[in-house]
Motif scaffolding. Structure first.
Motif, short mmCIF file in Angstrom:
data_model
loop_
_atom_site.label_atom_id
_atom_site.label_comp_id
_atom_site.label_asym_id
_atom_site.label_seq_id
_atom_site.Cartn_x
_atom_site.Cartn_y
_atom_site.Cartn_z
N UNK A 177 35.89 25.63 48.91
CA UNK A 177 37.35 25.78 48.84
C UNK A 177 37.79 26.00 47.39
N UNK A 178 37.29 25.14 46.48
CA UNK A 178 37.70 25.24 45.08
C UNK A 178 37.24 26.58 44.48
N UNK A 179 36.00 26.94 44.74
CA UNK A 179 35.47 28.19 44.17
C UNK A 179 36.24 29.40 44.69
N UNK A 180 36.45 29.44 46.01
CA UNK A 180 37.15 30.59 46.59
C UNK A 180 38.60 30.65 46.09
N UNK A 181 39.27 29.50 46.09
CA UNK A 181 40.67 29.46 45.63
C UNK A 181 40.78 29.93 44.18
N UNK A 182 39.91 29.39 43.32
CA UNK A 182 39.98 29.72 41.90
C UNK A 182 39.62 31.18 41.65
N UNK A 183 38.62 31.70 42.34
CA UNK A 183 38.24 33.11 42.16
C UNK A 183 39.36 34.03 42.61
N UNK A 184 39.96 33.75 43.75
CA UNK A 184 41.06 34.59 44.23
C UNK A 184 42.24 34.53 43.25
N UNK A 185 42.53 33.33 42.78
CA UNK A 185 43.63 33.17 41.82
C UNK A 185 43.35 33.95 40.54
N UNK A 186 42.13 33.84 40.07
CA UNK A 186 41.75 34.51 38.83
C UNK A 186 41.90 36.03 38.95
N UNK A 187 41.42 36.56 40.07
CA UNK A 187 41.51 38.02 40.28
C UNK A 187 42.97 38.44 40.39
N UNK A 188 43.77 37.62 41.02
CA UNK A 188 45.20 37.94 41.11
C UNK A 188 45.86 37.96 39.73
#
Ligand code: C2E
Ligand code: MG
Ligand code: MG
Ligand code: MG
Length: 299
Positions: free
Chosen positions: A101-112
């Motif tokens: 959850x943390x990895x996916x959330x942070x990666x999506x946020x970063x790309x955004x």
């Protein structure tokens, strides 16, 4: 210490222990619910470049990146700190889901951030790993999957592991090499605590050494700690690794770790962990002055 105290102490502490165990049981079932119902979220603490920055003028090079830190907003307890539930998640098998959850959330946020903010976005993302995640079969594939789905450039992702974890065994080390083969980098977190040793640093496939807050917090009062930080920086650099000073709370500490050669710093002196929505604003205020100045000149 418990050993020395002997059995009698266990009797004395038994009710407290039973209560703690019950609390842990509570946390476990509530954590399960929290994951399902979206009570967990991620905050981001800036990691700033120290070298080339002019801290005397109050200018910081904020372009280095952010570290993702998990938070749990409990409906009754309020904000629960990660140290109160990461261990429970590890013990009860929820750490895989939590970590993903943390990895996916942070990666999506970063790309955004990258897509919307371009140059104003953070340049690097650091995410903490727990011991139990590395032990899970197929986990490296899950990381690859998250990188692909989010569109995160692996080179901009750094995974943080602790020393006790990294030094553990050959299985763990080969897992770390598999992760590096995905193109991401690794940091050794909390260096100086636990079984740390400068002599074994070369055994670990890490790119960055994060010097623990317990050293940084004494850098301005203890010669011994200054010497240790300086030695860590020197050994790390000679192995091709860079360093981050954790937990910088004062200007004096920031100036000293910079003089001792730390490439990057992190701590309340620069910023507390921020809500995702506040990160870009913080970067715009603190950092990128050099970039902006450059752009102005070119315009
Ligand atoms: P860490 O990875 O060493 O993260 C740094 C911790 O120090 C964070 O606490 C941060 O809020 C705190 N900190 C930063 N600057 C300062 C400062 O100047 N002064 C003080 N007193 N503290 C500072 P936090 O967020 O409570 O996290 C604690 C630990 O929990 C982390 O230590 C990490 O080991 C673990 N953790 C947090 N998020 C995750 C996660 O998503 N997954 C895993 N596996 N562990 C996590
Ligand atoms: Mg960390
Ligand atoms: Mg740390
Ligand atoms: Mg720490």
């Amino acid at each position: 210490e418990a050993k020395r105290a002997g059995a009698a102490r266990y009797v004395v502490f038994e009710p407290a222990m039973r209560e703690r165990a019950a609390q842990r049981g509570d946390i476990e079932s509530e954590l399960r619910r929290a994951l399902a119902e979206g009570e967990l979220f991620v905050v981001y603490q800036p990691v700033v470049g120290l070298q080339g920055a002019d801290l005397v003028d109050g200018r910081i090079d904020a372009s280095a990146g952010v570290e993702a830190l998990v938070r749990w907003r409990h409906p009754r307890r309020g904000l629960v700190p990660p140290l109160e539930f990461i261990g429970v998640a590890e013990d009860c098998g929820l750490i895989g889901a939590l970590g993903d959850f943390v990895l996916a959330t942070a990666c999506h946020q970063f790309v955004q951030w990258q897509q919307v903010q371009g140059e104003r976005a953070p340049r690097k993302l650091a995410v903490n790993l727990s011991r139990a995640q590395l032990g899970q079969p197929g986990w490296v594939d899950a990381v690859r999957q998250i990188l692909q789905t989010s569109g995160m450039a692996p080179g901009q992702l750094q995974l943080e592991v602790t020393e006790s974890l990294a030094a553990q065994d050959d299985g763990v080390r080969s897992r770390l090499h598999e992760l590096k083969a995905l193109g991401l980098t690794l940091a050794l977190d909390d260096f100086g605590t636990g079984y740390s040793s400068l002599a074994s640093l070369h055994l670990l496939p890490v790119d960055t050494v994060k010097i623990d807050r317990s050293f940084v917090s004494q850098v301005d009062t203890s010669h011994h700690h200054r010497v240790l930080i300086e030695a860590t920086v020197r050994v790390a650099n000679s192995l091709g690794m860079n360093t981050v000073a954790e937990g910088i709370e004062t200007r004096a500490q920031a100036d000293l770790v910079r003089q001792l050669g730390c490439e990057k710093g992190q701590g309340y002196f620069f910023s507390k962990p921020l809500a995702a929505a506040d990160v870009v604003g913080w970067l715009a205020r603190q950092g990128h002055e050099q970039l902006t100045a450059l752009a102005d000149k070119q315009a």
